[in-house]
Design an enzyme around this catalytic site. Structure first.
Site, mmCIF file in Angstrom:
data_model
loop_
_atom_site.group_PDB
_atom_site.id
_atom_site.type_symbol
_atom_site.label_atom_id
_atom_site.label_comp_id
_atom_site.label_asym_id
_atom_site.label_seq_id
_atom_site.Cartn_x
_atom_site.Cartn_y
_atom_site.Cartn_z
ATOM 1 C CB SER A 433 -44.590 -18.119 -21.695
ATOM 2 O OG SER A 433 -45.035 -16.903 -22.277
ATOM 3 C CG HIS A 454 -42.324 -21.602 -19.709
ATOM 4 N ND1 HIS A 454 -43.567 -22.155 -19.853
ATOM 5 C CD2 HIS A 454 -42.527 -20.297 -19.364
ATOM 6 C CE1 HIS A 454 -44.488 -21.239 -19.627
ATOM 7 N NE2 HIS A 454 -43.877 -20.108 -19.323
ATOM 8 C CD GLU A 466 -44.243 -25.988 -19.658
ATOM 9 O OE1 GLU A 466 -45.107 -26.817 -19.991
ATOM 10 O OE2 GLU A 466 -44.231 -24.806 -20.060
ATOM 11 C CG ASN A 504 -48.555 -20.921 -21.038
ATOM 12 O OD1 ASN A 504 -49.087 -20.790 -19.938
ATOM 13 N ND2 ASN A 504 -47.509 -20.199 -21.401
#
Length: 691
Positions: A433, A454, A466, A504
């Site tokens: 991540s 992800h 992702e 993120n």
């Protein structure tokens, strides 16, 4: 019934009656069998899934004309699509509907369903798979509902900023406990097989091979005993509905503010005022639906529906992945393995410790229950999930997913041993991540077949994945991984390798600004309430506890070291909390004490400055990701942020919110915040490209 025609779709046989061929460009098949039972089979032209459009309703009206003249022994309505009965209304027609006079179009649809309800012979809906929205309302217009085991009913309209619009608001409360009916409509949740039978939505639940007998029984006049309960009789009176309505508003307010999501409150108001009068409720439903269709909330939530479709479209295709090997049986690896097995993949799960492997199988069983799998489906899914402490499954895997700790050295060690025990053409994907793929790739068996997958926690509930590519990742690998996501029912967002990727990168400034606000003395409850008031599903402090403060700290340190723009500095007390083991919900204590964490609901209106300090850094990071090519376009950003973080759906996503507020206005506000709080708020250069 004699000589029924069985249509074979894969391994499933659907009893469709003597329906013959579908005429070109038509949506209904129609025929009458030797017992005088008329069959209407919905098979929407050119679509894998049935939806209820204006064309479908107009064709249905023609068939009702004929049925009224012919007076058959009974009428059966069902779907020819293996995917299910109907997925609801054709959402693509909603914009035209709003422009062309929604109320008039709704009245025409109501007239057709009223005529079905008024036919002088028994009407029988046979339902397999899901009957949603307008499809559910079509079934409710029939006298009887035969549900094939595994099917479900639901009214998801609230997720579009609407409520049922083709009679559901008065037909369902008349059929079952009115409070249960309202709960289904207010929450958008589905009633699966057992609940549908318990509530009384389904008159009978059976298997496909018994459909002919069930139809014959209802055609002969067999009917379930539907007695009006004491509660239903009481709720026919307005004073009782007023009491119930107050409770409904209070429960709804815990999850949705009326100015953000007006539809559930409009439904409660209608039911409170007109629940004892079906005709009055029908008139109110039509006018209310037409009004809601023209609200900003509905327009944005309908946009979100198409954002989902866009992401789903990116997952079309054949991945060529039949066997998956997952390395790491921690929470993420176990969930990835279980979900892949549930969705039909053969999965081996490896870990250096055998204890997590046993826990992973137990967790997979719970996931099957939560996914409403039958006992046979659960058995098959668990048969496909094999604990593999020695890692033998890697040799046959088409895809290896590494889900080890967020430690680059551990990951490199895992990769270095793969080349000798995997196929030459295997794809290796990391679930990291926060670590850059570019920094890990040198240890991968083959650079062109290395990428990121992800997933977000918890995997069974979070829809987005992702798909991360770096400079050497083959485009074929990226396409196959996106298709793999589609095959396991996930929405792929193909993004470029960059610090924090997309989600993120955008979420971390939001979380860290909340930490800094606490450092300044702002109460954590006030911070969370500000985010909730904006429309986020939970506040950043609660979210940090949910994610884990140790993970938040790791991501903040990793991201802060790599991005050009300064981020909010990590307070020393946050490091102290993590060092003491107060890492959030998983530890029972973080910023809140769990399981009773999160702020109390309050009525105080938070300052706009507080909201801006939380939300605008997130928007700025999204603009940066767009400018630098991390994300493909603004549509992808909005979809990813909604389906990975729950970004206020009624606002349409961060980029849509920026557009509605005005890109230059947001940029100017960021400039003002820069002067007040420092360079972390300095607007990205990409804002100038948005207007």
């Amino acid at each position: 019934m004699t000589g029924p025609v069985l249509t074979y779709l894969g391994e499933t046989k659907l009893e469709l009656g003597p329906t013959g061929d579908l005429a070109p460009d038509r949506n209904w098949r129609a025929a009458t069998d030797e017992d005088g039972i008329a069959w209407l089979v919905l098979d929407v032209h050119g679509s894998r899934t049935n939806t209820v459009s204006d064309a479908v309703i107009r064709e249905l009206a023609d068939h009702v004309d004929r049925l009224e003249r012919e007076s058959p022994k009974a009428v059966v309505i069902r779907s020819a699509k293996l995917s299910g009965f109907a997925a609801g209304a054709d959402i693509s027609g909603f914009s035209d509907m709003a422009e062309s006079g929604a109320a008039d179009m709704l009245r025409q649809g109501h007239e057709v369903l009223d005529r079905i309800a008024g036919l002088c012979c028994p009407t029988i809906a046979i339902l397999h798979g899901a009957a949603l929205g307008a499809g559910f309302e079509l079934a409710l217009a029939c006298d009887h509902r035969i549900l094939i085991d595994g099917g479900s009913f639901g009214f998801p309209e609230v997720q579009l900023g609407l409520h049922p619009g083709l009679g559901g608001t008065f037909r369902l409360p008349a059929l079952i406990d009115p409070v249960e009916a309202m709960t289904l409509m207010l929450t958008g949740k589905s009633a699966h097989t057992q609940k549908a039978r318990k509530l009384g939505i389904a008159d009978t639940v059976t298997e496909e091979r018994h459909v002919a007998a069930a139809v014959r029984a209802f055609a002969e006049g067999g009917a379930p005993d539907r007695q009006t309960g004491v509660k239903a009789r009481a709720l026919a009176l307005k004073p009782a509905r007023q009491v119930a309505a107050r409770k409904m508003r209070a429960e709804t307010a815990k999850k949705a503010a009326p100015d953000h999501y007006p539809a559930p409150y409009a439904l409660i108001d209608m039911w409170e005022e007109h629940g004892g009068d079906a005709k009055a409720m029908q008139r109110a439903e039509i006018e209310s639906f037409a009004h809601l269709l023209d609200t900003g909330t509905a327009r944005n939530l309908i946009r979100v529906f198409f954002l989902r479709q866009s992401l789903r479209e990116a997952g079309r295709g054949d991945s060529g992945v039949d066997r998956v090997h997952v390395i790491g049986a921690g929470a993420m690896g176990a969930d990835i393995a279980a979900w892949s097995a549930i969705k039909g993949k053969t999965v081996t799960l490896e870990d250096v410790d055998t204890a997590p492997l046993g826990a992973a199988v137990a967790a997979a069983h719970r996931t099957c229950d939560d996914a409403h799998l039958s006992s046979a489906e659960t058995r098959d899914a668990l048969d496909r999930l094999m604990p593999d402490p020695k890692g033998y499954g890697a040799a046959r895997a088409d895809l290896v997913i590494e889900a080890g700790p967020e430690d680059p050295e551990i990951k490199r060690k895992i990769y270095s041993g793969l080349a000798s025990r995997t196929k030459a053409d295997v794809i290796l994907a990391t679930n990291t991540s926060s670590l850059r793929l570019t920094d890990l790739a040198a240890s991968a068996p083959e650079a062109s077949r290395f990428a990121g997958l992800h997933f977000f926690n918890p995997v069974p509930k979070m829809q987005l994945v992702e798909v991360v590519s770096y400079a050497d990742t083959s485009s074929d690998v990226t396409d196959r991984l996106a298709a793999f996501c589609g095959e396991i029912g996930r929405l792929p967002a193909t993004v470029a390798d960059a610090p924090g990727f997309l989600v993120n990168r955008a979420l971390t400034p939001y979380l860290m600004e909340a930490m800094l606000l606490m450092d300044e003395g702002v109460a954590k409850e006030d911070i969370d309430r500000a985010a909730l008031r904006f429309g986020m599903p939970m506040g950043p402090v609660t979210l940090a506890d949910q994610v884990g403060l140790d993970i938040c700290l790791h991501v903040a340190d990793s991201l802060g070291a790599e991005v050009d723009k300064p981020m909010a500095e990590v307070p020393s007390w946050l490091r102290d909390k993590v060092a003491k083991g107060e890492t959030g919900k998983k530890a029972g204590k973080g910023f809140y004490d769990w399981p009773d964490g999160g702020p109390e609901t309050g009525d105080d209106e938070p300052a706009q400055d507080l909201i801006d300090r939380l939300i605008l850094p997130m928007l700025d990071a999204c603009v940066e990701c767009l400018r630098t090519g991390v994300a493909k376009d603004a549509v992808q950003i909005d979809g990813a942020m909604i389906f990975a973080t729950g970004f206020a759906p009624f606002r349409g996503g961060p980029m849509q919110y920026a557009k509605a507020r005005g890109a230059f206005a947001v940029r100017d506000r960021l400039t003002a915040l820069t002067g007040q709080h420092g360079p972390r708020f300095e607007p990205d250069a990409g804002w100038s490209d948005l207007e």
